[in-house]
Design a protein around this motif. Structure first.
Motif, PDB file in Angstrom:
ATOM      1  N   TYR A  39       0.829  -1.203   0.000  1.00  0.00           N
ATOM      2  CA  TYR A  39       0.000   0.000   0.000  1.00  0.00           C
ATOM      3  C   TYR A  39       0.867   1.258   0.000  1.00  0.00           C
ATOM      4  O   TYR A  39       0.575   2.236  -0.694  1.00  0.00           O
ATOM      5  CB  TYR A  39      -0.918  -0.040   1.227  1.00  0.00           C
ATOM      6  N   ARG A  40       1.944   1.222   0.790  1.00  0.00           N
ATOM      7  CA  ARG A  40       2.841   2.376   0.861  1.00  0.00           C
ATOM      8  C   ARG A  40       3.537   2.618  -0.468  1.00  0.00           C
ATOM      9  O   ARG A  40       3.761   3.761  -0.864  1.00  0.00           O
ATOM     10  CB  ARG A  40       3.882   2.151   1.962  1.00  0.00           C
ATOM     11  N   VAL A  41       3.881   1.526  -1.155  1.00  0.00           N
ATOM     12  CA  VAL A  41       4.607   1.651  -2.425  1.00  0.00           C
ATOM     13  C   VAL A  41       3.692   2.152  -3.541  1.00  0.00           C
ATOM     14  O   VAL A  41       4.015   3.095  -4.263  1.00  0.00           O
ATOM     15  CB  VAL A  41       5.245   0.306  -2.819  1.00  0.00           C
ATOM     16  N   PHE A  42       2.519   1.518  -3.688  1.00  0.00           N
ATOM     17  CA  PHE A  42       1.670   1.793  -4.846  1.00  0.00           C
ATOM     18  C   PHE A  42       0.738   2.986  -4.664  1.00  0.00           C
ATOM     19  O   PHE A  42       0.391   3.661  -5.626  1.00  0.00           O
ATOM     20  CB  PHE A  42       0.851   0.548  -5.195  1.00  0.00           C
ATOM     21  N   TYR A  43       0.323   3.255  -3.419  1.00  0.00           N
ATOM     22  CA  TYR A  43      -0.647   4.338  -3.199  1.00  0.00           C
ATOM     23  C   TYR A  43      -0.100   5.497  -2.380  1.00  0.00           C
ATOM     24  O   TYR A  43      -0.774   6.511  -2.225  1.00  0.00           O
ATOM     25  CB  TYR A  43      -1.906   3.776  -2.521  1.00  0.00           C
ATOM     26  N   ASP A  98       8.690   0.682   0.706  1.00  0.00           N
ATOM     27  CA  ASP A  98       7.706  -0.166   1.371  1.00  0.00           C
ATOM     28  C   ASP A  98       7.730  -0.030   2.889  1.00  0.00           C
ATOM     29  O   ASP A  98       6.782  -0.426   3.571  1.00  0.00           O
ATOM     30  CB  ASP A  98       7.918  -1.636   0.979  1.00  0.00           C
ATOM     31  N   TYR A  99       8.806   0.535   3.437  1.00  0.00           N
ATOM     32  CA  TYR A  99       8.847   0.779   4.876  1.00  0.00           C
ATOM     33  C   TYR A  99       7.976   1.974   5.267  1.00  0.00           C
ATOM     34  O   TYR A  99       7.670   2.167   6.434  1.00  0.00           O
ATOM     35  CB  TYR A  99      10.285   1.024   5.340  1.00  0.00           C
TER      36      TYR A  99
END
Length: 450
Positions: A126-130, A158-159
């Motif tokens: 979620y952090r990466v894509f949105y 991603d973190y």
């Protein structure tokens, strides 16, 4: 909308509590027989689950938490929950269907583990894509650790950390500090990372006051000149806060029992199923090539600097300097059989007898010969920290390329660095990971295995 999305992270932990309790109670309703199932059982299992979770920090999972640590928490939660479940049913019920209870505990913990890991990985995606569930950060200071941390934030979206800016202290330091703090306020930055190497005590206090007064998270990066970060433990003597230099998991009696049990079981398996036939076979090859004993014993330093005799298959011709000089590449003292058993680490296998009697552990810092220990203790800062726990047949340093001959100071410095990390971060899963990596490396072969 992105700023708003970041606020939802506060609901993740309560949601996890509720979801896990639903799973545990649903499985008990579906699997536990009507004779055993009751409202009291539901209440007991729910309360015990929460109490155990609090004590093992089951829900203390952060964006920087490693998967190995999460799995370790799951295993602890499962074992203690299963014990509580059996204890409750054993107290209130005369005839327990142990198989059903075991199936219930296994399936419920597997379901909880699946949901926990699913949430963990979905949040990373979620952090990466949105771009949601992220925290904005700035880094302040100079030095290699600053660039390494900046690279980490940029390479690992991603973190959930978004690096906004890096402030160095070239020029007027006071003006730079004011500039970065103004930036934090104007851009509503979440976290501040400061290099201790770049700040005076007064400036550190200034940053702490700023962070406290503006509800910002402040974290410090250790001095570049220090070898190791501090694993500080906070205790209270009455109302007085006391910081211990480091927290050593193996100081805990429960962890000592777990590790000792692992060592005894593992060493017995190797002794009974491998060494029982390997020792006679190696005796034939070693004796056929050179005169001398099958085993080579050498005094080394173990737990609390205590000396013990470390056992190996003899891989060298008898020589007067075996206890003084470390083996080097193409060392003429090594026999033909010795080259093979050192390359494959077979020469180390008799040390499982050391493990069985308690002088060593399967995993831990590798012990050095006494003369080298005394030399490194004087030369390398914090070298003696390695002796807070038992030495091991293999270790974290060895699986990361620092095994065999110490060719320069950097070799021993990094070896000690990995050893101290292991001392401060021990877990059963870390031991298993190191054992697997050791076996893989032995099969593949290593450049410094000579």
């Amino acid at each position: 909308m992105k700023n708003k999305a970041r606020r939802y992270s506060g609901y993740i932990r309560p949601f996890s509590y509720v979801l896990d309790l639903i799973i545990v109670n649903l499985f008990s309703y579906l699997l536990i027989s009507k004779e055993l199932f009751s409202l009291y059982f539901l209440i007991f299992t729910s309360f015990s689950w929460v109490i155990i979770a609090f004590n093992v920090q089951f829900y203390e999972v952060y964006r920087f938490t490693k998967v190995v640590s999460i799995i370790s928490k799951i295993i602890k939660q499962f074992i203690l929950s299963a014990i509580c479940c059996y204890a409750f049913l054993g107290f209130y019920v005369d005839d327990i269907d142990s198989e059903i209870v075991l199936i219930y505990t296994i399936l419920s913990i597997l379901a909880v583990a699946a949901s926990k890991l699913l949430i963990y990985f979905l949040l990373r995606k979620y952090r990466v894509f949105y771009g949601g569930n992220y925290r904005t950060v700035i880094i302040i200071g100079n030095g290699q650790s600053i660039s390494q941390l900046a690279e980490f934030f940029n390479d690992n979206p991603d973190y959930g950390y978004k690096l906004e800016k890096v402030f160095n202290f070239d020029g007027d330091k006071k003006a730079k500090i004011e500039e970065c703090l103004d930036f934090v306020l104007k851009n509503k930055t979440d976290e501040i990372y400061c290099s201790l190497n770049s700040l005076s005590n007064t400036q550190i206090d200034y940053f702490i006051d700023f962070a406290d007064n503006n509800l910002k998270i402040l974290k410090f990066i250790p001095d570049n000149n220090e070898l190791f970060s501090r694993n500080l433990k906070l205790d209270y003597y009455g109302y007085i806060p006391i910081l211990s230099l480091r927290n050593i998991p193996l100081d805990d009696v429960v962890n000592q029992v777990i590790k000792r049990t692992f060592d005894i079981v593992f060493s017995l398996i190797v002794i009974l199923f491998i060494l029982s036939w390997l020792i006679p076979l190696m005796a034939i090859f070693i004796k056929a090539e050179s005169k001398g004993p099958v085993f080579f014993k050498q005094k080394r330093n173990g737990l609390n600097y205590k000396e013990f005799s470390c056992i190996k298959f003899r891989s060298m011709n008898l020589n007067a300097i075996a206890d003084l000089e470390q083996v080097s590449k193409n060392d003429p003292r090594i026999t033909a059989v010795g080259k093979f058993i050192r390359k494959t680490s077979i020469d180390e296998l008799p040390q499982f007898f050391n493990v069985f009697v308690g002088d060593m552990s399967v995993v831990g810092p590798r012990p050095h010969m006494v003369s080298h220990t005394e030399m490194y203790a004087q030369k390398i800062d914090k070298f003696m920290v390695r002796h807070f726990i038992k030495p091991g047949i293999t270790g974290l340093a060895q699986t990361n390329g620092y095994r065999g001959e110490v060719e320069n100071d950097a070799d021993i410095i990094f070896r000690v660095k990995y050893d101290i990390f292991y001392v401060e971060n021990w877990s059963v899963l870390l031991d298993i990971k190191i054992v697997i990596a050791t076996v893989v490396n032995a099969i593949k072969g290593e450049a410094k295995a000579y």
